[in-house]
Design a protein around this motif. Structure first.
Motif, PDB file in Angstrom:
ATOM      1  N   SER A   1      37.808 -15.800 -39.828  1.00  0.00           N
ATOM      2  CA  SER A   1      37.371 -14.712 -39.313  1.00  0.00           C
ATOM      3  C   SER A   1      36.590 -13.201 -40.531  1.00  0.00           C
ATOM      4  CB  SER A   1      37.236 -13.897 -38.320  1.00  0.00           C
ATOM      5  OG  SER A   1      37.057 -12.792 -37.583  1.00  0.00           O
ATOM      6  N   PRO A   2      35.410 -13.407 -40.581  1.00  0.00           N
ATOM      7  CA  PRO A   2      34.853 -12.232 -41.589  1.00  0.00           C
ATOM      8  C   PRO A   2      34.938 -11.069 -40.864  1.00  0.00           C
ATOM      9  CG  PRO A   2      32.551 -13.993 -40.334  1.00  0.00           C
ATOM     10  CD  PRO A   2      33.720 -14.417 -39.576  1.00  0.00           C
ATOM     11  N   MET A   3      34.981 -10.777 -39.168  1.00  0.00           N
ATOM     12  CA  MET A   3      35.061  -9.809 -38.682  1.00  0.00           C
ATOM     13  C   MET A   3      35.531 -10.439 -37.852  1.00  0.00           C
ATOM     14  SD  MET A   3      30.784 -10.358 -37.125  1.00  0.00           S
ATOM     15  CE  MET A   3      30.475 -11.024 -38.612  1.00  0.00           C
ATOM     16  N   ILE A   4      36.145  -8.378 -36.728  1.00  0.00           N
ATOM     17  CA  ILE A   4      36.600  -7.517 -36.070  1.00  0.00           C
ATOM     18  C   ILE A   4      35.916  -8.534 -34.319  1.00  0.00           C
ATOM     19  CG2 ILE A   4      37.386  -6.427 -34.483  1.00  0.00           C
ATOM     20  CD1 ILE A   4      37.940  -4.716 -36.997  1.00  0.00           C
ATOM     21  N   GLY A   5      36.023  -8.982 -33.263  1.00  0.00           N
ATOM     22  CA  GLY A   5      34.695  -9.105 -32.233  1.00  0.00           C
ATOM     23  C   GLY A   5      35.937 -10.041 -31.877  1.00  0.00           C
ATOM     24  N   THR A   6      34.654 -10.626 -30.727  1.00  0.00           N
ATOM     25  CA  THR A   6      35.318 -11.485 -30.080  1.00  0.00           C
ATOM     26  C   THR A   6      34.773 -13.225 -29.957  1.00  0.00           C
ATOM     27  OG1 THR A   6      35.367 -10.047 -28.311  1.00  0.00           O
ATOM     28  CG2 THR A   6      35.388 -12.483 -27.436  1.00  0.00           C
ATOM     29  N   PHE A   7      35.668 -13.834 -30.259  1.00  0.00           N
ATOM     30  CA  PHE A   7      36.004 -15.371 -30.531  1.00  0.00           C
ATOM     31  C   PHE A   7      34.844 -15.840 -29.406  1.00  0.00           C
ATOM     32  CE2 PHE A   7      37.728 -19.786 -30.250  1.00  0.00           C
ATOM     33  CZ  PHE A   7      37.248 -20.387 -31.721  1.00  0.00           C
ATOM     34  N   TYR A   8      34.186 -17.170 -29.581  1.00  0.00           N
ATOM     35  CA  TYR A   8      33.627 -18.289 -29.042  1.00  0.00           C
ATOM     36  C   TYR A   8      33.685 -19.643 -29.527  1.00  0.00           C
ATOM     37  CZ  TYR A   8      32.166 -14.052 -25.833  1.00  0.00           C
ATOM     38  OH  TYR A   8      32.805 -13.083 -25.321  1.00  0.00           O
ATOM     39  N   ARG A   9      33.700 -20.733 -28.951  1.00  0.00           N
ATOM     40  CA  ARG A   9      33.612 -21.899 -29.350  1.00  0.00           C
ATOM     41  C   ARG A   9      32.101 -22.328 -28.698  1.00  0.00           C
ATOM     42  NH1 ARG A   9      38.482 -25.660 -28.325  1.00  0.00           N
ATOM     43  NH2 ARG A   9      37.174 -26.794 -29.950  1.00  0.00           N
ATOM     44  N   SER A  10      31.432 -21.882 -28.156  1.00  0.00           N
ATOM     45  CA  SER A  10      30.337 -22.956 -27.569  1.00  0.00           C
ATOM     46  C   SER A  10      29.993 -21.126 -27.809  1.00  0.00           C
ATOM     47  CB  SER A  10      30.907 -23.426 -26.454  1.00  0.00           C
ATOM     48  OG  SER A  10      30.141 -22.786 -25.753  1.00  0.00           O
ATOM     49  N   SER A  11      27.831 -21.609 -27.980  1.00  0.00           N
ATOM     50  CA  SER A  11      27.066 -20.939 -27.582  1.00  0.00           C
ATOM     51  C   SER A  11      27.061 -20.359 -26.063  1.00  0.00           C
ATOM     52  CB  SER A  11      25.270 -20.948 -27.751  1.00  0.00           C
ATOM     53  OG  SER A  11      25.829 -22.426 -27.470  1.00  0.00           O
ATOM     54  N   ASN A  12      26.994 -20.956 -24.890  1.00  0.00           N
ATOM     55  CA  ASN A  12      27.206 -20.267 -23.900  1.00  0.00           C
ATOM     56  C   ASN A  12      28.386 -21.389 -23.045  1.00  0.00           C
ATOM     57  OD1 ASN A  12      26.064 -22.308 -22.335  1.00  0.00           O
ATOM     58  ND2 ASN A  12      24.052 -21.962 -23.239  1.00  0.00           N
ATOM     59  N   PRO A  13      29.117 -20.445 -21.865  1.00  0.00           N
ATOM     60  CA  PRO A  13      29.775 -21.588 -21.284  1.00  0.00           C
ATOM     61  C   PRO A  13      29.811 -22.564 -20.755  1.00  0.00           C
ATOM     62  CG  PRO A  13      29.399 -19.369 -20.159  1.00  0.00           C
ATOM     63  CD  PRO A  13      28.763 -20.281 -21.420  1.00  0.00           C
ATOM     64  N   GLU A  14      28.187 -23.366 -20.570  1.00  0.00           N
ATOM     65  CA  GLU A  14      27.666 -24.801 -20.200  1.00  0.00           C
ATOM     66  C   GLU A  14      27.718 -25.536 -20.906  1.00  0.00           C
ATOM     67  OE1 GLU A  14      25.674 -21.821 -18.421  1.00  0.00           O
ATOM     68  OE2 GLU A  14      27.270 -21.540 -17.661  1.00  0.00           O
ATOM     69  N   THR A  15      27.653 -24.900 -22.645  1.00  0.00           N
ATOM     70  CA  THR A  15      27.434 -26.029 -23.659  1.00  0.00           C
ATOM     71  C   THR A  15      28.903 -25.921 -24.188  1.00  0.00           C
ATOM     72  OG1 THR A  15      27.703 -23.971 -25.138  1.00  0.00           O
ATOM     73  CG2 THR A  15      25.093 -24.672 -24.007  1.00  0.00           C
ATOM     74  N   PRO A  16      28.925 -27.506 -24.989  1.00  0.00           N
ATOM     75  CA  PRO A  16      29.874 -27.836 -25.390  1.00  0.00           C
ATOM     76  C   PRO A  16      30.571 -27.418 -26.344  1.00  0.00           C
ATOM     77  CG  PRO A  16      28.517 -29.480 -25.955  1.00  0.00           C
ATOM     78  CD  PRO A  16      27.426 -28.068 -25.025  1.00  0.00           C
ATOM     79  N   SER A  17      31.613 -27.111 -27.353  1.00  0.00           N
ATOM     80  CA  SER A  17      31.656 -26.009 -27.882  1.00  0.00           C
ATOM     81  C   SER A  17      30.849 -26.829 -29.442  1.00  0.00           C
ATOM     82  CB  SER A  17      33.728 -26.700 -28.331  1.00  0.00           C
ATOM     83  OG  SER A  17      34.490 -26.303 -27.580  1.00  0.00           O
TER      84      SER A  17
END
Length: 161
Positions: free
Chosen positions: A88-104
């Motif tokens: 991780s290049p920064m502190i934050g919240t990790f998300y595997r996809s751009s929104n919950p409806e799209t695949p990782s």
């Protein structure tokens, strides 16, 4: 204060031996706390994106603790020595996809090339696409979706091609 400034501050604090630092200006308040030498426990629930939002009437930003990220201890070192870690290049919240409806963006076994987006990290309501710096195959995802991550925390293990 920029995200990079906050990251540098947390790095400085983690190396200084201080357990707690509070900085307050007219438009910013930062509180950084380091847990003791024991193993840190994960919060019961992931913080909402509002945790990084300004609070009226005075904006407030609470930075996550300056505890070093745990290392991958489950696999023997011999097995992971040929893998490259995407961090991780920064502190934050990790998300595997751009929104919950799209695949990782990537799954275990997927091939990645340099510049391919592998995840998103949200920091202070900004969504930052994290790109792979190596070409290879994703071997392991080291972070759960929608969880907080620290600066330089390992996110993925990649077997180079």
């Amino acid at each position: 204060m920029s995200t990079k400034d906050i990251q540098q501050l947390i790095d400085f604090i983690s190396q200084s031996g201080l357990d707690e630092v509070n900085i307050e200006t007219t438009d910013l308040k930062i509180s950084v706390k380091r847990y003791g030498s024991g193993v840190p426990t994960a919060p019961a629930t992931a913080p909402s994106p509002a945790a990084f939002a300004p609070v009226a009437p005075q904006p407030q930003t609470t930075a996550p603790s300056a505890v070093a990220a745990p290392t991958v201890a489950a696999a023997p070192k011999a097995e992971t020595s040929n893998y490259i870690t995407i961090k991780s290049p920064m502190i934050g919240t990790f998300y595997r996809s751009s929104n919950p409806e799209t695949p990782s963006f990537v799954e275990v076994g997927d091939s990645v090339t340099e510049g391919k987006v592998v995840c998103i990290i949200e920091a202070m309501k900004l969504f930052n696409e994290i790109e792979s710096e190596v070409s290879g195959r994703i071997v392991k995802v080291l972070v759960e979706n929608a969880t907080p991550v620290e600066y330089d925390q390992p996110l993925f293990l990649v077997e180079p091609i």
